[in-house]
Design a protein around this motif. Structure first.
Motif, PDB file in Angstrom:
ATOM      1  N   LYS A   3       0.829  -1.209   0.000  1.00 23.35           N
ATOM      2  CA  LYS A   3       0.000   0.000   0.000  1.00 23.35           C
ATOM      3  C   LYS A   3       0.860   1.254   0.000  1.00 23.35           C
ATOM      4  O   LYS A   3       0.587   2.223  -0.727  1.00 23.35           O
ATOM      5  CB  LYS A   3      -0.925  -0.022   1.219  1.00 23.35           C
ATOM      6  CG  LYS A   3      -1.876   1.163   1.306  1.00 23.35           C
ATOM      7  CD  LYS A   3      -2.792   1.018   2.518  1.00 23.35           C
ATOM      8  CE  LYS A   3      -3.749   2.204   2.623  1.00 23.35           C
ATOM      9  NZ  LYS A   3      -4.645   2.064   3.817  1.00 23.35           N
ATOM     10  N   SER A   4       1.912   1.248   0.818  1.00 22.60           N
ATOM     11  CA  SER A   4       2.807   2.410   0.871  1.00 22.60           C
ATOM     12  C   SER A   4       3.493   2.635  -0.468  1.00 22.60           C
ATOM     13  O   SER A   4       3.616   3.777  -0.936  1.00 22.60           O
ATOM     14  CB  SER A   4       3.863   2.211   1.969  1.00 22.60           C
ATOM     15  OG  SER A   4       3.284   2.258   3.247  1.00 22.60           O
ATOM     16  N   PHE A   5       3.967   1.562  -1.084  1.00 18.72           N
ATOM     17  CA  PHE A   5       4.631   1.692  -2.380  1.00 18.72           C
ATOM     18  C   PHE A   5       3.675   2.276  -3.417  1.00 18.72           C
ATOM     19  O   PHE A   5       4.057   3.154  -4.199  1.00 18.72           O
ATOM     20  CB  PHE A   5       5.143   0.324  -2.839  1.00 18.72           C
ATOM     21  CG  PHE A   5       5.796   0.337  -4.186  1.00 18.72           C
ATOM     22  CD1 PHE A   5       7.081   0.825  -4.352  1.00 18.72           C
ATOM     23  CD2 PHE A   5       5.119  -0.133  -5.302  1.00 18.72           C
ATOM     24  CE1 PHE A   5       7.686   0.846  -5.600  1.00 18.72           C
ATOM     25  CE2 PHE A   5       5.714  -0.114  -6.550  1.00 18.72           C
ATOM     26  CZ  PHE A   5       7.009   0.378  -6.703  1.00 18.72           C
ATOM     27  N   ASP A   6       2.448   1.804  -3.414  1.00 17.16           N
ATOM     28  CA  ASP A   6       1.475   2.317  -4.373  1.00 17.16           C
ATOM     29  C   ASP A   6       1.209   3.806  -4.133  1.00 17.16           C
ATOM     30  O   ASP A   6       1.131   4.593  -5.085  1.00 17.16           O
ATOM     31  CB  ASP A   6       0.170   1.525  -4.265  1.00 17.16           C
ATOM     32  CG  ASP A   6      -0.794   1.862  -5.388  1.00 17.16           C
ATOM     33  OD1 ASP A   6      -0.601   1.336  -6.502  1.00 17.16           O
ATOM     34  OD2 ASP A   6      -1.719   2.667  -5.162  1.00 17.16           O
ATOM     35  N   LYS A   7       1.091   4.194  -2.871  1.00 17.83           N
ATOM     36  CA  LYS A   7       0.803   5.596  -2.543  1.00 17.83           C
ATOM     37  C   LYS A   7       1.975   6.515  -2.866  1.00 17.83           C
ATOM     38  O   LYS A   7       1.806   7.556  -3.508  1.00 17.83           O
ATOM     39  CB  LYS A   7       0.449   5.714  -1.060  1.00 17.83           C
ATOM     40  CG  LYS A   7       0.150   7.145  -0.610  1.00 17.83           C
ATOM     41  CD  LYS A   7      -0.090   7.224   0.884  1.00 17.83           C
ATOM     42  CE  LYS A   7       1.189   7.089   1.679  1.00 17.83           C
ATOM     43  NZ  LYS A   7       0.990   7.316   3.138  1.00 17.83           N
ATOM     44  N   VAL A   8       3.172   6.120  -2.428  1.00 16.74           N
ATOM     45  CA  VAL A   8       4.331   7.004  -2.541  1.00 16.74           C
ATOM     46  C   VAL A   8       4.933   6.994  -3.942  1.00 16.74           C
ATOM     47  O   VAL A   8       5.303   8.049  -4.472  1.00 16.74           O
ATOM     48  CB  VAL A   8       5.401   6.611  -1.505  1.00 16.74           C
ATOM     49  CG1 VAL A   8       6.648   7.486  -1.663  1.00 16.74           C
ATOM     50  CG2 VAL A   8       4.840   6.733  -0.101  1.00 16.74           C
ATOM     51  N   GLU A   9       5.050   5.820  -4.541  1.00 12.03           N
ATOM     52  CA  GLU A   9       5.769   5.701  -5.808  1.00 12.03           C
ATOM     53  C   GLU A   9       4.855   5.713  -7.031  1.00 12.03           C
ATOM     54  O   GLU A   9       5.061   6.488  -7.957  1.00 12.03           O
ATOM     55  CB  GLU A   9       6.599   4.411  -5.806  1.00 12.03           C
ATOM     56  CG  GLU A   9       7.551   4.267  -4.633  1.00 12.03           C
ATOM     57  CD  GLU A   9       8.689   5.275  -4.652  1.00 12.03           C
ATOM     58  OE1 GLU A   9       8.945   5.867  -5.719  1.00 12.03           O
ATOM     59  OE2 GLU A   9       9.315   5.457  -3.593  1.00 12.03           O
ATOM     60  N   VAL A  10       3.837   4.869  -7.010  1.00 14.87           N
ATOM     61  CA  VAL A  10       3.012   4.699  -8.209  1.00 14.87           C
ATOM     62  C   VAL A  10       2.068   5.882  -8.415  1.00 14.87           C
ATOM     63  O   VAL A  10       1.977   6.439  -9.509  1.00 14.87           O
ATOM     64  CB  VAL A  10       2.215   3.381  -8.141  1.00 14.87           C
ATOM     65  CG1 VAL A  10       1.395   3.198  -9.421  1.00 14.87           C
ATOM     66  CG2 VAL A  10       3.157   2.203  -7.937  1.00 14.87           C
ATOM     67  N   SER A  11       1.375   6.278  -7.359  1.00 11.85           N
ATOM     68  CA  SER A  11       0.409   7.373  -7.500  1.00 11.85           C
ATOM     69  C   SER A  11       1.077   8.698  -7.835  1.00 11.85           C
ATOM     70  O   SER A  11       0.431   9.611  -8.352  1.00 11.85           O
ATOM     71  CB  SER A  11      -0.406   7.516  -6.213  1.00 11.85           C
ATOM     72  OG  SER A  11      -1.158   6.356  -5.962  1.00 11.85           O
ATOM     73  N   ALA A  12       2.372   8.813  -7.539  1.00  7.35           N
ATOM     74  CA  ALA A  12       3.093  10.057  -7.802  1.00  7.35           C
ATOM     75  C   ALA A  12       3.550  10.187  -9.252  1.00  7.35           C
ATOM     76  O   ALA A  12       3.990  11.256  -9.665  1.00  7.35           O
ATOM     77  CB  ALA A  12       4.294  10.162  -6.871  1.00  7.35           C
ATOM     78  N   LEU A  13       3.437   9.115 -10.028  1.00  9.47           N
ATOM     79  CA  LEU A  13       3.900   9.173 -11.416  1.00  9.47           C
ATOM     80  C   LEU A  13       2.982  10.055 -12.258  1.00  9.47           C
ATOM     81  O   LEU A  13       1.760   9.885 -12.239  1.00  9.47           O
ATOM     82  CB  LEU A  13       3.945   7.764 -12.019  1.00  9.47           C
ATOM     83  CG  LEU A  13       5.004   6.808 -11.470  1.00  9.47           C
ATOM     84  CD1 LEU A  13       4.798   5.418 -12.064  1.00  9.47           C
ATOM     85  CD2 LEU A  13       6.395   7.311 -11.800  1.00  9.47           C
ATOM     86  N   PRO A  14       3.563  10.980 -13.023  1.00 14.78           N
ATOM     87  CA  PRO A  14       2.744  11.847 -13.890  1.00 14.78           C
ATOM     88  C   PRO A  14       2.450  11.148 -15.221  1.00 14.78           C
ATOM     89  O   PRO A  14       2.950  11.543 -16.277  1.00 14.78           O
ATOM     90  CB  PRO A  14       3.646  13.062 -14.082  1.00 14.78           C
ATOM     91  CG  PRO A  14       5.038  12.497 -14.038  1.00 14.78           C
ATOM     92  CD  PRO A  14       4.986  11.342 -13.064  1.00 14.78           C
ATOM     93  N   VAL A  15       1.629  10.099 -15.180  1.00 22.43           N
ATOM     94  CA  VAL A  15       1.490   9.235 -16.349  1.00 22.43           C
ATOM     95  C   VAL A  15       0.170   9.446 -17.078  1.00 22.43           C
ATOM     96  O   VAL A  15      -0.833   9.853 -16.503  1.00 22.43           O
ATOM     97  CB  VAL A  15       1.611   7.747 -15.956  1.00 22.43           C
ATOM     98  CG1 VAL A  15       2.957   7.490 -15.294  1.00 22.43           C
ATOM     99  CG2 VAL A  15       0.485   7.335 -15.020  1.00 22.43           C
TER     100      VAL A  15
END
Length: 216
Positions: free
Chosen positions: A135-147
């Motif tokens: 969950k943390s990885f998805d929030k911090v890394e994935v959701s932050a991608l400007p894709v």
């Protein structure tokens, strides 16, 4: 008569400023093997040749084998510790420090895209203690991608994930690995533009190859 001491002070300050700019420029253009500890890891008490033997034999040839022939002369991966000597990652040789801590960018004359970069290290998403790292990885890394779109989203073993995404002419890679009882997760982030996109699979393989040595 009082003007001469003032002129002398101004001359000394000007010389100091010039020397500092020159030193800063030299640090910016230093190859990755000469980067400071916050980028390369201190390796205090460690033997790099011994520490990197396995990853050089087991993983490095496959990663460098995915670099297109037209880029081999300017893009070669090598093992590197993070600043805390917790994880070994494969990063391009001779890249220079970027704007953010732990970020490496190709030298200006490499012509690999102005936005191209790679970074690796660890993060805690707040307090460094066991938590739902997926969950943390998805929030911090994935959701932050400007894709604009996600090209692939794959697992890395039981506890890891690597995503390849795009926005316009830029490609993004973000990978993470963790353990349920670990105090942090480890990440690899790459942004590719221009010619560097031709080596996308090499960067994906490099990010997947993170070798965690200490989880605490």
């Amino acid at each position: 008569m009082r003007l001469r001491p003032l002129l002398f002070v101004l001359a000394v300050l000007t010389a100091f400023a010039c020397q500092k700019r020159a030193a800063d420029g030299a640090r910016q253009l230093a190859p990755s093997s000469q980067l400071p500890a916050e980028v390369t890891g201190t390796l205090a008490g460690l033997d790099p040749e011994a520490e990197f033997t396995d990853i050089r034999a087991r993983t490095l040839p496959a990663v460098n084998g995915r670099v297109p022939s037209q880029l081999v002369a300017k893009l070669k991966f090598a093992p590197q510790f993070d600043a805390k000597n917790r994880v070994v990652a494969l990063v391009p040789e001779s890249w220079v420090m970027g704007d953010a801590p732990g970020m490496l960018k190709p030298p200006p004359d490499a012509d690999l895209g102005a936005a191209t970069s790679i970074a690796f290290g660890s993060a805690c998403d707040g307090r460094c203690a066991p938590k739902d790292w997926a969950k943390s990885f998805d929030k911090v890394e994935v959701s932050a991608l400007p894709v604009q779109s996600v090209d692939s989203d794959e697992p890395i073993g039981k506890f890891g994930r690597v995503i390849v995404a795009r926005s316009g002419d830029v490609r993004y890679i973000v990978a993470g690995v963790w353990k349920p009882d670990s105090a942090r997760y480890f990440y690899c982030r790459a942004t590719l533009e221009g010619q560097a996109i031709d080596a996308l699979q090499a960067f994906v393989s490099a990010c997947r190859a993170m070798d965690v040595r200490r989880w605490e």
